[in-house]
Design a protein around this motif. Structure first.
Motif, PDB file in Angstrom:
ATOM      1  N   ASP A 199       7.978  44.834  20.452  1.00 17.43           N
ATOM      2  CA  ASP A 199       6.978  44.809  19.386  1.00 17.43           C
ATOM      3  C   ASP A 199       5.852  43.873  19.808  1.00 17.43           C
ATOM      4  N   PRO A 200       4.911  44.361  20.653  1.00 22.14           N
ATOM      5  CA  PRO A 200       3.857  43.469  21.164  1.00 22.14           C
ATOM      6  C   PRO A 200       2.943  42.960  20.058  1.00 22.14           C
ATOM      7  N   HIS A 201       2.310  41.831  20.328  1.00 21.28           N
ATOM      8  CA  HIS A 201       1.358  41.237  19.375  1.00 21.28           C
ATOM      9  C   HIS A 201       0.204  42.209  19.124  1.00 21.28           C
ATOM     10  N   ARG A 202      -0.341  42.185  17.897  1.00 19.11           N
ATOM     11  CA  ARG A 202      -1.404  43.136  17.551  1.00 19.11           C
ATOM     12  C   ARG A 202      -2.664  42.956  18.394  1.00 19.11           C
ATOM     13  N   LEU A 203      -2.849  41.775  18.977  1.00 22.10           N
ATOM     14  CA  LEU A 203      -4.027  41.546  19.820  1.00 22.10           C
ATOM     15  C   LEU A 203      -3.874  42.154  21.212  1.00 22.10           C
ATOM     16  N   ALA A 204      -2.657  42.527  21.595  1.00 22.59           N
ATOM     17  CA  ALA A 204      -2.413  42.983  22.972  1.00 22.59           C
ATOM     18  C   ALA A 204      -3.274  44.186  23.339  1.00 22.59           C
ATOM     19  N   ALA A 205      -3.452  45.117  22.399  1.00 22.98           N
ATOM     20  CA  ALA A 205      -4.196  46.355  22.689  1.00 22.98           C
ATOM     21  C   ALA A 205      -5.686  46.113  22.911  1.00 22.98           C
ATOM     22  N   TYR A 206      -6.203  44.927  22.546  1.00 25.93           N
ATOM     23  CA  TYR A 206      -7.634  44.642  22.674  1.00 25.93           C
ATOM     24  C   TYR A 206      -7.962  43.819  23.924  1.00 25.93           C
ATOM     25  N   LEU A 207      -6.953  43.374  24.647  1.00 26.29           N
ATOM     26  CA  LEU A 207      -7.190  42.492  25.793  1.00 26.29           C
ATOM     27  C   LEU A 207      -7.563  43.297  27.039  1.00 26.29           C
ATOM     28  N   PRO A 208      -8.294  42.686  27.994  1.00 30.61           N
ATOM     29  CA  PRO A 208      -8.796  43.438  29.159  1.00 30.61           C
ATOM     30  C   PRO A 208      -7.709  44.076  30.019  1.00 30.61           C
ATOM     31  N   GLY A 209      -6.519  43.479  30.043  1.00 24.99           N
ATOM     32  CA  GLY A 209      -5.489  44.013  30.922  1.00 24.99           C
ATOM     33  C   GLY A 209      -4.618  45.089  30.314  1.00 24.99           C
ATOM     34  N   HIS A 210      -4.851  45.436  29.052  1.00 30.71           N
ATOM     35  CA  HIS A 210      -3.908  46.309  28.337  1.00 30.71           C
ATOM     36  C   HIS A 210      -3.736  47.673  28.998  1.00 30.71           C
ATOM     37  N   PHE A 211      -4.799  48.450  29.077  1.00 30.81           N
ATOM     38  CA  PHE A 211      -4.678  49.834  29.556  1.00 30.81           C
ATOM     39  C   PHE A 211      -4.399  49.887  31.056  1.00 30.81           C
ATOM     40  N   ALA A 212      -5.041  49.015  31.834  1.00 28.84           N
ATOM     41  CA  ALA A 212      -4.803  49.023  33.281  1.00 28.84           C
ATOM     42  C   ALA A 212      -3.349  48.651  33.592  1.00 28.84           C
ATOM     43  N   THR A 213      -2.794  47.677  32.865  1.00 28.30           N
ATOM     44  CA  THR A 213      -1.401  47.302  33.100  1.00 28.30           C
ATOM     45  C   THR A 213      -0.458  48.424  32.683  1.00 28.30           C
ATOM     46  N   GLU A 214      -0.749  49.055  31.557  1.00 26.04           N
ATOM     47  CA  GLU A 214       0.074  50.184  31.113  1.00 26.04           C
ATOM     48  C   GLU A 214       0.070  51.295  32.170  1.00 26.04           C
ATOM     49  N   ALA A 215      -1.104  51.591  32.730  1.00 24.80           N
ATOM     50  CA  ALA A 215      -1.204  52.622  33.768  1.00 24.80           C
ATOM     51  C   ALA A 215      -0.461  52.199  35.025  1.00 24.80           C
ATOM     52  N   ALA A 216      -0.561  50.923  35.409  1.00 25.27           N
ATOM     53  CA  ALA A 216       0.113  50.444  36.616  1.00 25.27           C
ATOM     54  C   ALA A 216       1.634  50.496  36.459  1.00 25.27           C
ATOM     55  N   VAL A 217       2.133  50.093  35.299  1.00 26.76           N
ATOM     56  CA  VAL A 217       3.583  50.128  35.065  1.00 26.76           C
ATOM     57  C   VAL A 217       4.084  51.565  35.095  1.00 26.76           C
ATOM     58  N   ASP A 218       3.332  52.459  34.479  1.00 25.33           N
ATOM     59  CA  ASP A 218       3.726  53.873  34.479  1.00 25.33           C
ATOM     60  C   ASP A 218       3.738  54.432  35.896  1.00 25.33           C
ATOM     61  N   ALA A 219       2.677  54.161  36.683  1.00 28.50           N
ATOM     62  CA  ALA A 219       2.611  54.677  38.051  1.00 28.50           C
ATOM     63  C   ALA A 219       3.629  53.997  38.964  1.00 28.50           C
ATOM     64  N   GLY A 220       3.956  52.758  38.665  1.00 24.72           N
ATOM     65  CA  GLY A 220       4.896  52.034  39.518  1.00 24.72           C
ATOM     66  C   GLY A 220       6.342  52.400  39.293  1.00 24.72           C
ATOM     67  N   LEU A 221       6.679  52.805  38.061  1.00 25.02           N
ATOM     68  CA  LEU A 221       8.084  53.023  37.723  1.00 25.02           C
ATOM     69  C   LEU A 221       8.421  54.473  37.394  1.00 25.02           C
ATOM     70  N   SER A 222       7.412  55.373  37.374  1.00 23.23           N
ATOM     71  CA  SER A 222       7.663  56.772  37.019  1.00 23.23           C
ATOM     72  C   SER A 222       7.330  57.690  38.191  1.00 23.23           C
TER      73      SER A 222
END
Length: 255
Positions: A199-222
């Motif tokens: 349950d990430p903090h509500r501010l997480a989706a607004y931070l600069p690393g949010h989408f790029a990190t999500e994409a990196a984790v998906d590409a790294g582990l899927s």
């Protein structure tokens, strides 16, 4: 050659000249060279060796919760984090060093958009070098599932924070900017964007690393890649770019 073609050629030549000048500035700044090569190698190499081998559950984009070794998860997080750290500090130093020179170039006839395009090109180089070195060291122990997409996501993280660093260079002193850009990517990527947090903090989706990190984790582990996080990461980068351009134009206008 038409007048429009001649203007485009002149503009491209000026961007190339400013880009080459920036590369020479990199070469004359030992701390930037150390950041580009030594920091990614040391940071990723040491931490990957120290990570425990226990398995942890993580949530991937569109694929639900999967269980992976913690060394893979944190190894995958380290590359975009390192790219963001190096990109942010490179953007700060670049703008701090080039601000006065850019003002003189504008007086000499350069357009701010030409100088800004050259600076963004330099930040892309810094993010790509940092991500490439970090990925090379990580691959000794952990190989991401989709290397190409993983590298793209990591460069997006570096370029986004590079523009954040450029903004910081326009409004903060160098010391204050260094403190900001040492801690902000670490807190953003490692704590707010950690996929182990259900349950990430509500501010997480607004931070600069949010989408790029999500994409990196998906590409790294899927084995397959969801394109939506890449699209959002590119849109976020565009938004930061517009804000940076506005601040840069204002700075050039005020001298």
């Amino acid at each position: 050659m038409s007048r429009t073609d001649s203007a485009l050629r002149t503009s491209a030549e000026r961007i190339a000249t400013a880009f080459e000048s920036g590369l020479r500035e990199y070469a004359r700044t030992p701390v930037l060279l150390a950041l580009l090569v030594f920091l990614p190698a040391y940071f990723v190499g040491v931490l990957v060796l120290l990570l425990p081998e226990s398995s942890v559950p993580v949530e991937l984009a569109g694929r639900g919760v999967v269980t992976v070794p913690s060394s893979e998860l944190y190894g995958v997080l380290l590359v975009p984090l390192t790219s963001a750290l190096v990109g942010g500090i490179a953007g700060l130093f670049l703008m701090s060093a080039a601000r006065s020179a850019d003002a003189r170039l504008v007086v000499a006839g350069y357009r701010p958009v030409q100088l800004l395009a050259a600076r963004v090109g330099l930040l892309a180089v810094a993010g790509a070098v940092a991500a490439g070195v970090a990925l090379g060291v990580l691959s000794i122990e952990v190989v991401p599932q989709r290397v190409g997409w993983f590298l793209v996501a990591s460069v997006l993280a570096g370029l986004t924070y590079g523009l954040v660093g450029t903004l910081a260079g326009l409004v903060l002193s160098r010391l204050a900017g260094v403190y900001l850009l040492l801690f902000a990517p670490m807190v953003d990527v490692f704590f707010f964007q950690n996929p182990m947090v259900g349950d990430p903090h509500r501010l997480a989706a607004y931070l600069p690393g949010h989408f790029a990190t999500e994409a990196a984790v998906d590409a790294g582990l899927s084995a397959s890649v969801a394109l939506e996080p890449f699209g959002w990461a590119a849109a976020y980068l565009l938004g930061v770019g517009v804000a940076t351009a506005a601040a840069y134009y204002r700075t050039m206008r005020l001298g």
